[in-house]
Design a protein around this motif. Structure first.
Motif, PDB file in Angstrom:
ATOM      1  N   THR A  47      19.482  28.148  52.503  1.00 55.61           N
ATOM      2  CA  THR A  47      20.685  28.401  51.716  1.00 55.61           C
ATOM      3  C   THR A  47      21.760  28.984  52.615  1.00 55.61           C
ATOM      4  OG1 THR A  47      21.541  29.484  49.719  1.00 55.61           O
ATOM      5  CG2 THR A  47      20.023  30.755  51.060  1.00 55.61           C
ATOM      6  N   GLU A  48      22.994  28.755  52.239  1.00 56.63           N
ATOM      7  CA  GLU A  48      24.101  29.319  53.016  1.00 56.63           C
ATOM      8  C   GLU A  48      24.326  30.766  52.607  1.00 56.63           C
ATOM      9  OE1 GLU A  48      28.913  28.746  53.765  1.00 56.63           O
ATOM     10  OE2 GLU A  48      27.761  27.129  52.818  1.00 56.63           O
ATOM     11  N   ILE A  49      24.502  31.620  53.586  1.00 61.90           N
ATOM     12  CA  ILE A  49      24.821  33.020  53.312  1.00 61.90           C
ATOM     13  C   ILE A  49      26.327  33.121  53.110  1.00 61.90           C
ATOM     14  CG2 ILE A  49      24.793  35.373  54.212  1.00 61.90           C
ATOM     15  CD1 ILE A  49      22.384  34.571  55.930  1.00 61.90           C
ATOM     16  N   ASP A  50      26.714  33.430  51.898  1.00 64.20           N
ATOM     17  CA  ASP A  50      28.140  33.562  51.583  1.00 64.20           C
ATOM     18  C   ASP A  50      28.526  35.028  51.742  1.00 64.20           C
ATOM     19  OD1 ASP A  50      30.695  33.641  50.529  1.00 64.20           O
ATOM     20  OD2 ASP A  50      30.258  32.172  48.967  1.00 64.20           O
ATOM     21  N   GLU A  51      29.014  35.375  52.919  1.00 68.16           N
ATOM     22  CA  GLU A  51      29.307  36.781  53.222  1.00 68.16           C
ATOM     23  C   GLU A  51      30.428  37.331  52.351  1.00 68.16           C
ATOM     24  OE1 GLU A  51      29.962  37.039  57.402  1.00 68.16           O
ATOM     25  OE2 GLU A  51      27.857  36.677  57.911  1.00 68.16           O
ATOM     26  N   GLU A  52      31.408  36.482  52.028  1.00 72.89           N
ATOM     27  CA  GLU A  52      32.512  36.941  51.182  1.00 72.89           C
ATOM     28  C   GLU A  52      32.011  37.265  49.779  1.00 72.89           C
ATOM     29  OE1 GLU A  52      36.893  35.435  49.545  1.00 72.89           O
ATOM     30  OE2 GLU A  52      35.828  34.280  51.073  1.00 72.89           O
ATOM     31  N   ALA A  53      31.158  36.371  49.241  1.00 72.36           N
ATOM     32  CA  ALA A  53      30.608  36.609  47.899  1.00 72.36           C
ATOM     33  C   ALA A  53      29.711  37.842  47.900  1.00 72.36           C
ATOM     34  CB  ALA A  53      29.823  35.389  47.433  1.00 72.36           C
ATOM     35  N   GLU A  54      28.924  38.000  48.981  1.00 70.81           N
ATOM     36  CA  GLU A  54      28.057  39.173  49.074  1.00 70.81           C
ATOM     37  C   GLU A  54      28.882  40.452  49.148  1.00 70.81           C
ATOM     38  OE1 GLU A  54      25.243  38.868  52.222  1.00 70.81           O
ATOM     39  OE2 GLU A  54      24.034  37.349  51.208  1.00 70.81           O
ATOM     40  N   ALA A  55      29.999  40.390  49.887  1.00 63.65           N
ATOM     41  CA  ALA A  55      30.871  41.564  49.983  1.00 63.65           C
ATOM     42  C   ALA A  55      31.463  41.904  48.621  1.00 63.65           C
ATOM     43  CB  ALA A  55      31.988  41.307  50.993  1.00 63.65           C
ATOM     44  N   MET A  56      31.858  40.867  47.869  1.00 65.03           N
ATOM     45  CA  MET A  56      32.408  41.096  46.530  1.00 65.03           C
ATOM     46  C   MET A  56      31.362  41.716  45.617  1.00 65.03           C
ATOM     47  SD  MET A  56      34.704  37.662  45.917  1.00 65.03           S
ATOM     48  CE  MET A  56      35.076  38.113  44.224  1.00 65.03           C
ATOM     49  N   ASP A  57      30.118  41.219  45.718  1.00 61.10           N
ATOM     50  CA  ASP A  57      29.036  41.781  44.907  1.00 61.10           C
ATOM     51  C   ASP A  57      28.798  43.246  45.266  1.00 61.10           C
ATOM     52  OD1 ASP A  57      28.648  39.429  43.557  1.00 61.10           O
ATOM     53  OD2 ASP A  57      26.979  38.746  44.804  1.00 61.10           O
ATOM     54  N   GLU A  58      28.841  43.538  46.569  1.00 64.79           N
ATOM     55  CA  GLU A  58      28.625  44.914  47.010  1.00 64.79           C
ATOM     56  C   GLU A  58      29.731  45.830  46.493  1.00 64.79           C
ATOM     57  OE1 GLU A  58      28.113  45.117  51.209  1.00 64.79           O
ATOM     58  OE2 GLU A  58      26.340  43.826  51.223  1.00 64.79           O
ATOM     59  N   VAL A  59      30.969  45.342  46.533  1.00 63.51           N
ATOM     60  CA  VAL A  59      32.094  46.131  46.020  1.00 63.51           C
ATOM     61  C   VAL A  59      31.915  46.384  44.524  1.00 63.51           C
ATOM     62  CG1 VAL A  59      34.569  46.085  45.513  1.00 63.51           C
ATOM     63  CG2 VAL A  59      33.754  45.435  47.780  1.00 63.51           C
ATOM     64  N   ASP A  60      31.529  45.326  43.790  1.00 57.07           N
ATOM     65  CA  ASP A  60      31.299  45.479  42.346  1.00 57.07           C
ATOM     66  C   ASP A  60      30.213  46.519  42.082  1.00 57.07           C
ATOM     67  OD1 ASP A  60      33.207  43.615  41.723  1.00 57.07           O
ATOM     68  OD2 ASP A  60      31.799  41.958  41.448  1.00 57.07           O
ATOM     69  N   ASN A  61      29.128  46.453  42.859  1.00 57.76           N
ATOM     70  CA  ASN A  61      28.027  47.403  42.674  1.00 57.76           C
ATOM     71  C   ASN A  61      28.466  48.836  42.962  1.00 57.76           C
ATOM     72  OD1 ASN A  61      26.243  45.370  41.970  1.00 57.76           O
ATOM     73  ND2 ASN A  61      25.475  45.088  44.050  1.00 57.76           N
ATOM     74  N   ASP A 113      20.666  52.319  38.107  1.00 55.78           N
ATOM     75  CA  ASP A 113      21.095  51.161  37.314  1.00 55.78           C
ATOM     76  C   ASP A 113      22.437  51.482  36.651  1.00 55.78           C
ATOM     77  OD1 ASP A 113      21.341  48.886  35.787  1.00 55.78           O
ATOM     78  OD2 ASP A 113      19.263  48.885  35.112  1.00 55.78           O
ATOM     79  N   PRO A 114      23.512  51.499  37.452  1.00 55.59           N
ATOM     80  CA  PRO A 114      24.813  51.918  36.920  1.00 55.59           C
ATOM     81  C   PRO A 114      25.320  51.059  35.772  1.00 55.59           C
ATOM     82  CG  PRO A 114      25.040  50.948  39.121  1.00 55.59           C
ATOM     83  CD  PRO A 114      23.581  51.164  38.883  1.00 55.59           C
ATOM     84  N   GLU A 115      25.078  49.753  35.843  1.00 56.68           N
ATOM     85  CA  GLU A 115      25.581  48.865  34.793  1.00 56.68           C
ATOM     86  C   GLU A 115      24.927  49.183  33.455  1.00 56.68           C
ATOM     87  OE1 GLU A 115      26.635  44.115  34.238  1.00 56.68           O
ATOM     88  OE2 GLU A 115      25.508  44.797  35.995  1.00 56.68           O
ATOM     89  N   LEU A 116      23.614  49.419  33.477  1.00 58.74           N
ATOM     90  CA  LEU A 116      22.902  49.759  32.243  1.00 58.74           C
ATOM     91  C   LEU A 116      23.345  51.124  31.730  1.00 58.74           C
ATOM     92  CD1 LEU A 116      20.753  49.171  30.122  1.00 58.74           C
ATOM     93  CD2 LEU A 116      19.037  50.131  31.681  1.00 58.74           C
ATOM     94  N   PHE A 117      23.523  52.079  32.641  1.00 59.16           N
ATOM     95  CA  PHE A 117      23.962  53.420  32.233  1.00 59.16           C
ATOM     96  C   PHE A 117      25.306  53.343  31.513  1.00 59.16           C
ATOM     97  CE2 PHE A 117      26.125  57.444  32.664  1.00 59.16           C
ATOM     98  CZ  PHE A 117      25.129  58.371  32.392  1.00 59.16           C
ATOM     99  N   ILE A 118      26.228  52.577  32.070  1.00 59.90           N
ATOM    100  CA  ILE A 118      27.556  52.431  31.461  1.00 59.90           C
ATOM    101  C   ILE A 118      27.439  51.785  30.086  1.00 59.90           C
ATOM    102  CG2 ILE A 118      29.774  51.243  31.669  1.00 59.90           C
ATOM    103  CD1 ILE A 118      29.397  51.515  34.760  1.00 59.90           C
ATOM    104  N   GLU A 119      26.620  50.734  30.010  1.00 61.64           N
ATOM    105  CA  GLU A 119      26.444  50.023  28.739  1.00 61.64           C
ATOM    106  C   GLU A 119      25.876  50.944  27.662  1.00 61.64           C
ATOM    107  OE1 GLU A 119      23.652  46.433  26.925  1.00 61.64           O
ATOM    108  OE2 GLU A 119      24.026  46.503  29.086  1.00 61.64           O
ATOM    109  N   VAL A 120      24.841  51.708  28.025  1.00 61.57           N
ATOM    110  CA  VAL A 120      24.206  52.606  27.055  1.00 61.57           C
ATOM    111  C   VAL A 120      25.164  53.713  26.638  1.00 61.57           C
ATOM    112  CG1 VAL A 120      22.360  54.301  26.737  1.00 61.57           C
ATOM    113  CG2 VAL A 120      21.867  52.131  27.865  1.00 61.57           C
TER     114      VAL A 120
END
Length: 255
Positions: free
Chosen positions: A112-126, A176-183
């Motif tokens: 698979t291709e490593i999409d560094e830009e997408a990974e960076a965006m995911d990291e920023v979101d996290n 699990d920040p996303e779950l904490f926010i949701e709850v």
């Protein structure tokens, strides 16, 4: 005059850049060679929907095209080798990149291709989710935090100090920040927590079969609807006219 080759639709949004590929499944052998040319014994074909036909693929380092029918002169064949599970392909090797990203039938399966830009965006979101969750821990009142942590720890929260509760809330928010926010944004969570606390303190009772809430004197408060969480059902009851009075009474007794 040389005829310009029509660009297939699959390459419409193709970007010229350096690319990195990685074997899937965590595989990282010293070397891994992939098939890079069509043979009768091992076909390597790509179906061209625009032409309505299968086209033979042959990667050659001295050819602009991957397709045999577009190649001219002698073809300099080259091995395509992953080292330690990784293959870095610079932007000037466009035909190799397109073989690995677009045309090879095993693309996305074996590598698979490593999409560094997408990974960076995911990291920023996290990171942003984590910051939001940690800030929520800091800003929520202790009753709200208790309600959130009850979803994780159950009745154990009743015996925790404020510091212990905040510590575990920070750990939950970080894990699990996303779950904490949701709850924490669940509008009924504080009402469910109130229901739990009322039962724990003996202000009201829930029958062993989880079907009826009643006062300590045995007087029935409500029947839990079939297939509903009893505390969720009581939280909904608190929103009714008789439920509001009960909620105020419980809140006063717990304060």
């Amino acid at each position: 005059m040389e005829t310009k080759t029509k660009v297939p639709k699959i390459e419409k949004n193709w970007q010229i850049k350096d690319r990195t590929y990685m074997l899937t499944g965590g595989k990282a052998p010293l070397s891994w060679t992939i098939q890079s040319k069509h043979t009768a014994r091992k076909p390597l074909l790509w179906f061209d929907e625009e032409l309505g036909e299968q086209r033979e693929i042959r990667y050659a380092s001295n050819q602009k095209s991957l397709f045999v029918d577009e190649q001219k002169g002698n073809a300099t064949l080259a091995h395509v080798v992953f080292l330690d599970g990784i293959l870095e392909v610079p932007k000037h090797q466009q035909s190799l990149q397109k073989l690995l990203s677009l045309y090879h039938p095993k693309a996305g399966e074996i590598w698979t291709e490593i999409d560094e830009e997408a990974e960076a965006m995911d990291e920023v979101d996290n990171i942003e989710f984590e910051l939001e969750a940690l800030n929520l821990v800091k800003s929520l009142d202790i009753e709200h935090l208790e309600a959130v942590m009850r979803t994780e720890l159950g009745s154990a929260v009743a015996n925790m100090s404020t510091k212990e509760l905040k510590r575990d809330a920070y750990l939950f928010a970080k894990k699990d920040p996303e779950l904490f926010i949701e709850v924490s944004k669940d509008e009924d969570i504080k009402l469910r927590n109130l229901a739990n606390r009322a039962v724990e303190r003996g202000i009201i009772e829930l029958t062993d079969d989880n079907t009826i809430f009643r006062f300590a004197n045995g007087k029935k408060i409500m029947q839990v609807p079939f297939d509903q969480n009893p505390y969720g059902a009581l939280a909904q009851y608190f929103k009714t006219d008789p439920g509001v009075d009960l909620m105020k009474s419980i809140t006063k007794k717990l304060s």
